[in-house]
Design an enzyme around this catalytic site. Structure first.
Site, PDB file in Angstrom:
ATOM      1  N   GLU A  69       3.181  -5.633  -2.141  1.00  0.00           N
ATOM      2  CA  GLU A  69       3.910  -5.232  -3.162  1.00  0.00           C
ATOM      3  C   GLU A  69       3.485  -5.925  -4.490  1.00  0.00           C
ATOM      4  O   GLU A  69       3.523  -5.088  -5.527  1.00  0.00           O
ATOM      5  CB  GLU A  69       5.361  -6.174  -2.934  1.00  0.00           C
TER       6      GLU A  69
ATOM      7  N   SER B  34       5.088 -11.106   6.953  1.00  0.00           N
ATOM      8  CA  SER B  34       6.473 -10.912   6.159  1.00  0.00           C
ATOM      9  C   SER B  34       6.407 -12.039   5.370  1.00  0.00           C
ATOM     10  O   SER B  34       6.574 -13.078   5.721  1.00  0.00           O
ATOM     11  CB  SER B  34       7.554 -10.751   6.960  1.00  0.00           C
TER      12      SER B  34
ATOM     13  N   HIS C  49       7.181  -5.002   7.150  1.00  0.00           N
ATOM     14  CA  HIS C  49       6.160  -6.192   7.804  1.00  0.00           C
ATOM     15  C   HIS C  49       6.785  -6.614   8.921  1.00  0.00           C
ATOM     16  O   HIS C  49       7.495  -7.742   9.254  1.00  0.00           O
ATOM     17  CB  HIS C  49       5.863  -7.271   6.948  1.00  0.00           C
TER      18      HIS C  49
ATOM     19  N   THR D  13       9.932  -9.114  -5.144  1.00  0.00           N
ATOM     20  CA  THR D  13      11.056  -8.906  -4.959  1.00  0.00           C
ATOM     21  C   THR D  13      11.369 -10.120  -3.602  1.00  0.00           C
ATOM     22  O   THR D  13      12.747 -10.266  -3.517  1.00  0.00           O
ATOM     23  CB  THR D  13      11.688  -7.554  -4.200  1.00  0.00           C
TER      24      THR D  13
ATOM     25  N   HIS E 172       6.795  -1.129   0.670  1.00  0.00           N
ATOM     26  CA  HIS E 172       6.298  -2.130  -0.375  1.00  0.00           C
ATOM     27  C   HIS E 172       5.876  -1.602  -1.913  1.00  0.00           C
ATOM     28  O   HIS E 172       5.720  -2.401  -2.596  1.00  0.00           O
ATOM     29  CB  HIS E 172       5.280  -3.292   0.145  1.00  0.00           C
TER      30      HIS E 172
ATOM     31  N   SER F 100      13.222  -7.661   7.388  1.00  0.00           N
ATOM     32  CA  SER F 100      12.397  -6.680   8.048  1.00  0.00           C
ATOM     33  C   SER F 100      12.501  -6.927   9.769  1.00  0.00           C
ATOM     34  O   SER F 100      11.775  -6.349  10.400  1.00  0.00           O
ATOM     35  CB  SER F 100      11.075  -6.542   7.750  1.00  0.00           C
TER      36      SER F 100
ATOM     37  N   CYS G 151      10.721   0.546  -1.803  1.00  0.00           N
ATOM     38  CA  CYS G 151      12.301   0.185  -1.837  1.00  0.00           C
ATOM     39  C   CYS G 151      12.631   0.416  -3.394  1.00  0.00           C
ATOM     40  O   CYS G 151      12.000   0.095  -4.337  1.00  0.00           O
ATOM     41  CB  CYS G 151      12.175  -1.367  -1.556  1.00  0.00           C
TER      42      CYS G 151
ATOM     43  N   CYS H 156      15.254  -9.648  -4.761  1.00  0.00           N
ATOM     44  CA  CYS H 156      16.098  -8.710  -4.216  1.00  0.00           C
ATOM     45  C   CYS H 156      17.397  -9.325  -3.520  1.00  0.00           C
ATOM     46  O   CYS H 156      17.279 -10.839  -3.318  1.00  0.00           O
ATOM     47  CB  CYS H 156      15.613  -7.731  -3.357  1.00  0.00           C
TER      48      CYS H 156
END
Ligand code: GRG
Length: 621
Positions: free
Chosen positions: A144, A241, A59, A183, A92, A286, A114, A213
């Site tokens: 996602e 994002s 993003h 995440t 995503h 990102s 990812c 994450c």
């Protein structure tokens, strides 16, 4: 770019204290984003432009613009991509249906999901297999979340974004649930939602490690530490994002009076910055370093003194995305993935019970886990995949078939049958446990295979499940596997070549043929395609058993994981005994040719099945 430490840049004594810019650490690109961007660059270098990217690779519009300039074409849907083109799926993650559509359009697909998102997908599938309802903490509509929802059937997951959402769920409090987290979600908000889940449900399975994450957590933690010291927070990142927007929220709830999200230096709202003396700056996972540098330059140009703050050092890195399109991934790699997924599925189902004795369950695990080539699972999944079935149904059915196969091996090894004390590289079950346990563990595995096929995880349509169950019953019963084993144990005197081949076909071919039948049922494949695949499987089954006979003569015990040379000493009438070694080899080659001929009508889509057939007749174990 490291901008020097807080101590290196200090105000000159006696000067009016300068306005400060506190640069958060860590900030900017994470390992998953770097990997996805590198994959697009590599794909252009390896495959040539254009390459097509479904949705934003990450993003960030400036990243998308730069990659467009290199030759990437960004599209919203796969239908906009020409058939057969190189296609990149975003970091995503995507629903299984997208992978299926990509296969059907014969796209050369590279998947940049990812690895930390893939880990969440795997856990969600595990919980689904374990029969738990999944609560997915995340933002409805985010790619996602759409990708994670698409790993399991509709209804298996409820998305929750707040404690109120949890309380409003139309679910009974006594059901078994598991939760997973987007995440890029806010760590603090997730904790509050998890508390609400624990309050509402008694049986909650949590992820072993946080799903949020490392990059999201570290960036949130870093800005949280600076927020209270700052009059204003700047977050470099794209509006789309999620982790960028979370950084703004975290800054505000952590005590900063104002925070703004900026794409780059040009979009900073200086009026909002006002007379702020201390500004903290961070960037989403990102956001490219060039955008952060430009913001730093603009603020230092306005007289801010830069203070780079200490923070966690990140050293995560991921293996680069393979430039081999998914469908061209070597069979061995796909086999490993199928083996891993079958293992996970069965490991869950055969979790040791709390009650004692656990011996029956231990014996079942001994028989079915960590063993064998998983040839039947692979065949089921590959046929199902070729026909466009859902992977989760195929892997479930494949696991059921592996239970049945393990049962047949356990009973075959018993002293009253083949009397083998060694199987899959370890003592056979009755040796490791005892005969009664081996009989019962075999029985329970047989029952489990039917239970699994009748479960909606095999297929949502009850009629399909009924057909799966009755097809398996037919394949293994009085006219199938059991009859083949009987013919093997009590051969007729004067049995013809045809009788012997029939025995081999029934003993081994029927289960391989069920794999194909199950895949066609799950995929809803009927008519001529189904008939051709069934003929393919019949020939494959016989060729597979003839290779087994050959390996009994020429194979090594170490490679096979079972005793060899038994057929001859037991006086068994096998293909090798009738045709001789060379003759058996020729027979298996001609069966393989017939097998491959049945696949002619399927074109390159059947390449995997061709590979499986070639493996079946050339295998060494
Ligand atoms: C299920 C009703 C019912 C009866 C079972 C005991 C029995 C009757 C049949 C035995 C059938 C049998 C064991 C045939 C041999 C099949 C064969 C070639 C097995 C080896 O398969 P691999 O090489 O084994 O795929 P791995 O260990 O790799 O899975």
């Amino acid at each position: 770019m490291l901008r020097g430490t807080e101590h290196e840049i200090s105000e000159e004594a006696g000067d009016e204290p300068r306005r400060k810019l506190l640069l958060a650490n860590p900030r900017g690109f994470c390992a998953g984003v770097e990997r996805a961007i590198a994959a697009v660059e590599d794909a252009i270098a390896v495959h040539g432009a254009p390459v097509y990217v479904r949705r934003h690779i990450v993003h960030n519009q400036s990243v998308v613009d730069r990659l467009s300039g290199l030759g990437a074409v960004f599209v919203a849907e796969l239908s906009e991509i020409p058939e057969g083109a190189v296609t990149i799926l975003s970091a995503h993650g995507v629903a299984q249906s997208v992978l299926r559509d990509a296969r059907q359009r014969q796209l050369k697909t590279l998947d940049t999901t990812c690895p930390l998102v893939s880990r969440v997908h795997a856990h969600v599938l595990d919980h689904y297999h374990a029969g738990r309802h999944i609560l997915l903490i995340g933002h409805q509509g985010h790619p996602e979340i759409i990708g994670t929802l698409g790993q399991v059937p509709r209804g298996a997951i409820s998305v929750v974004c707040s404690a109120e959402d949890v309380r409003a769920l139309p679910l009974a409090a006594n059901i078994a649930v598991a939760y997973a987290v987007q995440t890029t979600f806010s760590v603090q908000e997730a904790a509050a939602i998890v508390a609400a889940i624990r309050e509402r449900f008694g049986d909650v399975s949590a992820p072993k490690a946080s799903d949020i994450c490392y990059a999201t957590s570290n960036r949130q933690e870093a800005i949280q530490a600076l927020a209270a010291k700052a009059d204003h927070v700047l977050v470099v990142g794209d509006r789309l994002s999620s982790n960028a927007r979370r950084l703004v929220e975290v800054a505000l709830v952590s005590g900063c009076p104002d925070a703004q999200l900026v794409d780059d230096a040009a979009t900073i709202d200086l009026d909002r910055l006002g007379a702020a003396r201390t500004v903290a700056l961070t960037a989403a996972a990102s956001a490219p370093a060039s955008a952060i540098d430009a913001v730093v330059d603009r603020l230092t140009g306005l007289g801010f003194a830069l203070h780079e703050m200490p923070g966690k050092v990140e050293n995560a890195s991921f293996k680069p995305v393979s430039m081999t399109p998914l469908d061209e991934t070597p069979l061995a790699v796909r086999t490993d993935a199928v083996r891993r997924d079958v293992e996970r599925c069965l490991d869950r189902i055969l979790a040791l019970p709390d009650r004692t004795p656990a011996r029956l369950c231990e014996a079942m695990r001994y028989a079915v886990l960590d063993g064998g080539k998983r040839m039947r699972a692979l065949l089921t999944v590959m046929v199902a995949e070729m026909l466009g079935a859902e992977y989760r149904h195929a892997i479930w059915a494949a696991s059921a078939i592996e239970c049945l196969h393990a049962q047949s091996l356990v009973h075959d090894d018993l002293p009253c049958m083949d009397d083998d004390d060694y199987r899959r590289g370890k003592p056979s079950l009755h040796r490791a446990f005892d005969e009664a346990t081996a009989v019962l563990a075999g029985d329970a595995l047989l029952a489990l295979s039917f239970e699994m096929l009748s479960d909606e995880r095999a297929h949502p349509d009850g009629a399909v499940r009924a057909r799966l169950v009755s097809a398996l019953a037919r394949k293994i019963g009085k006219d199938g596997l059991a009859l083949g084993q009987m013919m093997d144990l009590y051969p007729e005197t004067g049995a013809t070549v045809a009788d012997i081949e029939q025995c081999e076909q029934l003993k081994t071919g029927t289960l391989l043929s069920f794999c194909v039948e199950a895949a066609t049922l799950i995929a809803g494949c009927e008519g001529e395609d189904r008939d051709r695949l069934m003929r393919f499987s019949d020939k494959l089954g016989l060729a597979f058993q003839i290779r087994d006979d050959i390996l009994d003569r020429i194979g090594s015990e170490a490679a096979m994981g079972k005793r060899v040379g038994k057929d001859r000493s037991a006086g068994r009438r096998t293909a090798v005994e009738i045709f001789g070694l060379d003759g058996a080899q020729r027979r298996s080659l001609s069966l393989a040719e017939e097998c491959l001929a049945e696949l002619d009508g399927f074109g390159t889509q059947a390449d995997r099945l061709r590979e499986i057939a070639n493996f079946a007749i050339a295998r060494l174990h």
